[in-house]
Write an enzyme that holds these catalytic residues in place. Structure first.
Site, PDB file in Angstrom:
ATOM      1  N   HIS A  25     -62.991  16.040 -39.630  1.00 29.61           N
ATOM      2  CA  HIS A  25     -63.035  15.395 -38.245  1.00 29.61           C
ATOM      3  C   HIS A  25     -64.052  16.273 -37.460  1.00 29.61           C
ATOM      4  O   HIS A  25     -63.863  16.849 -36.383  1.00 29.61           O
ATOM      5  CB  HIS A  25     -61.650  15.773 -37.578  1.00 29.61           C
ATOM      6  CG  HIS A  25     -60.564  14.885 -38.349  1.00 29.61           C
ATOM      7  ND1 HIS A  25     -59.101  15.385 -38.240  1.00 29.61           N
ATOM      8  CD2 HIS A  25     -60.601  13.687 -38.653  1.00 29.61           C
ATOM      9  CE1 HIS A  25     -58.772  14.184 -38.722  1.00 29.61           C
ATOM     10  NE2 HIS A  25     -59.394  13.355 -39.035  1.00 29.61           N
ATOM     11  N   GLU A  83     -59.675   4.903 -40.987  1.00 28.90           N
ATOM     12  CA  GLU A  83     -60.574   6.161 -40.871  1.00 28.90           C
ATOM     13  C   GLU A  83     -61.411   6.195 -42.175  1.00 28.90           C
ATOM     14  O   GLU A  83     -60.868   6.109 -43.314  1.00 28.90           O
ATOM     15  CB  GLU A  83     -59.864   7.455 -40.669  1.00 28.90           C
ATOM     16  CG  GLU A  83     -60.707   8.467 -40.316  1.00 28.90           C
ATOM     17  CD  GLU A  83     -60.096   9.655 -39.595  1.00 28.90           C
ATOM     18  OE1 GLU A  83     -58.904   9.867 -39.721  1.00 28.90           O
ATOM     19  OE2 GLU A  83     -60.726  10.583 -39.160  1.00 28.90           O
TER      20      GLU A  83
END
Ligand code: FEO
Length: 398
Positions: A25, A83
Site C-alpha cells: 500500500h 486491487e
C-alpha cells in the site's frame, strides 16, 4: 517447479509466494515476512479461477494451474477484488483462457475496465447470486469497504469453503499453506498487524458482515483468504479474533511512541514509561526514528492507552512522528486513552498537534498534554512519571 496445493476436493491453491515483499500500500504498511497472493482453482465439468495474483507472479500462477488443468480450459474467473495484487494477472490469464467469463460485483466493473482496458465483465453478481459450474455451485456475498467498495466473498457450499479475499489474511510468506502448519504466535501477530493496518477503520462494517454471514447459517470449514495461510482447523478462531479487534477490545497496555531532537522529549518519554511501569502495567516503548510505524500500529490495536510525544520543530511535530500520526488519523483506533507530550524551545505546537490528532481519531484525552521548555528539569520529569503512573493506575482500576 511451482506445484499447486490441494485444499479441498477439486479445489487447489494456485497462487504465488512473494518472499521478498517488504512493503504494501505505497509503503504505508511494512511486510517484514513477505506475503502470498492466493488464487484458487475449482475443478469440475466447468473450471473456475477465484482471483489471480500480482502481475509479476503471473507465470508462477500459470505453472501451478497447468499442473491441474490446461489454463485455456478455465471457464470462469471470479474477481473478488480489483486491487492489482489480486487482479494483476487478469490480462495474462484472460488471453490464455480466452473463453473465460469474468464475474465480479457491479462496483468492480469500472475498476476492471480502468486497470485492464479490453477486459470486460461478463456477469455482475450480488449477495445471494449463484454460479453453477457444471453441477457444482458458488455463491457470492458482497463485502463493500472490506476493504474496497467492490470487495466480495465467494463461498463454495459443497466444501464449506469461504474465500473472503483480503479479509482474515496475513502478510506472511511461507512454504506451508495452512495456518495449523506454522508458528501460531507469528501467525496471529501477522493477522493482528494486517487488521490494524488495513481493516481497523472499517471495524463497524466488519462486525456487521460477520453477523450477516452468521445469520446465513452456512457451514464454514475452511477460510481461504487471499494473503497468507489458510484456516482449516478451527477456522472460527480468526473470525473470533476479528470480532475482538473490530469491537476495539483492548488489553491493559500502554504504547509510548515519540521522537526527539536533543533528548529532551526522550527524557520525558522514559519518565512516562517508568511511571506506567511503576503501576505494574505493560508498556511498549517506541522511538519513532528507529521504529516502524506499522509495527507500532499493531501494538496500538490492543493497547488501552496511546501516549505520543514529539519535540517541536517549525511549530509542529518532527517529520519522524508524522507517519504514525497519519496512520492514527486514517486507521482510527477509537476508544483508547490518549496523552500527548513533548519539549519545545519557544512557540511550541507539537503537543497541540498530537492531542488534536488523537482526539480526532476517537481517543479520549486522558489529561492535558505535558510540555517542557528547552530541557526538562526534575519537576518536569517527575510530572511525566506521575502522569504515567496515573495512567497506569487508571487502567488498573478500569
Ligand atoms: Fe490484497 Fe486489497 O488487496
Amino acid at each position: 517447479m511451482f506445484e499447486p496445493v490441494k485444499i479441498a476436493d477439486n479445489v487447489y491453491w494456485v497462487g504465488a509466494v512473494d518472499w521478498n515483499c517488504r512493503s504494501f500500500h505505497g509503503h504505508s504498511y511494512s511486510t517484514h515476512r513477505g506475503t502470498t497472493y492466493n488464487a484458487y482453482l475449482l475443478k469440475g465439468a466447468r473450471n473456475v479461477l477465484v482471483d489471480t495474483v500480482y502481475a509479476p507472479f503471473a507465470d508462477e500462477m500459470l505453472e501451478r494451474i497447468s499442473r491441474v488443468i490446461d489454463p485455456s480450459d478455465i471457464d470462469y474467473i471470479v474477481v473478488n477484488h480489483v486491487e492489482p495484487d489480486h487482479s494483476g494477472a487478469l490480462p495474462v490469464i484472460s488471453q490464455i483462457a480466452s473463453r473465460a467469463a469474468v464475474y465480479s460485483t457491479a462496483r468492480a466493473v469500472e475498476g476492471i475496465s480502468s486497470y485492464y482496458p479490453g477486459i470486460s465483465v461478463a456477469e455482475t453478481v450480488k449477495t445471494g447470486d449463484v454460479l453453477d459450474f457444471g453441477g457444482r455451485q458458488l455463491t457470492f456475498v458482497e463485502a463493500p469497504m472490506l476493504h474496497w467498495p467492490e470487495s466480495m466473498f465467494t463461498y463454495l457450499p459443497d466444501q464449506a469453503l469461504l474465500m473472503p479475499n483480503d479479509a482474515f489474511g496475513q502478510h506472511m510468506a511461507s512454504g506451508f499453506r495452512f495456518a495449523d502448519e506454522v508458528d501460531h504466535g507469528y501467525l496471529m501477530e501477522e493477522a493482528a498487524k494486517y487488521y490494524a493496518n488495513i481493516l481497523l477503520p472499517y471495524s463497524k462494517l466488519v462486525l456487521k458482515k460477520i453477523a450477516e454471514v452468521q445469520q446465513m447459517n452456512i457451514p464454514i470449514e475452511i477460510i481461504a483468504p487471499s494473503h497468507g495461510l489458510i484456516w482449516r482447523h478451527e477456522p472460527m478462531q480468526i473470525v473470533e479474533a476479528y470480532v475482538r479487534w473490530a469491537a476495539q477490545e483492548t488489553e491493559k497496555r500502554v504504547v509510548v511512541a515519540y521522537d526527539t531532537m536533543w533528548q529532551s522529549t526522550e527524557a520525558m518519554a522514559l519518565a512516562l514509561t517508568e511511571g506506567v511501569e511503576s503501576a505494574g502495567v505493560d508498556v511498549r516503548h517506541y522511538k519513532l526514528g528507529v521504529s516502524d510505524h506499522s509495527d507500532v500500529m499493531r501494538d496500538i490495536l490492543d493497547a488501552a492507552a496511546v501516549v505520543v510525544g514529539s519535540s517541536t520543530v517549525n511549530n509542529g511535530v518532527l517529520p519522524t512522528v508524522m507517519p504514525l500520526l497519519h496512520e492514527i488519523k486514517g486507521l482510527r483506533p477509537t476508544g483508547r486513552k490518549g496523552l500527548a507530550f513533548g519539549s519545545y524551545g519557544w512557540g511550541g505546537g507539537a503537543v497541540k498537534e498530537i492531542e488534536a490528532t488523537l482526539a480526532a481519531a476517537g481517543m479520549d484525552i486522558f489529561e492535558p498534554g505535558l510540555s517542557a521548555k528547552w530541557c526538562p528539569g526534575e519537576d518536569s520529569l517527575t510530572a511525566c512519571f506521575d502522569a504515567g503512573k496515573r495512567l497506569g493506575n487508571f487502567l488498573n482500576n478500569g
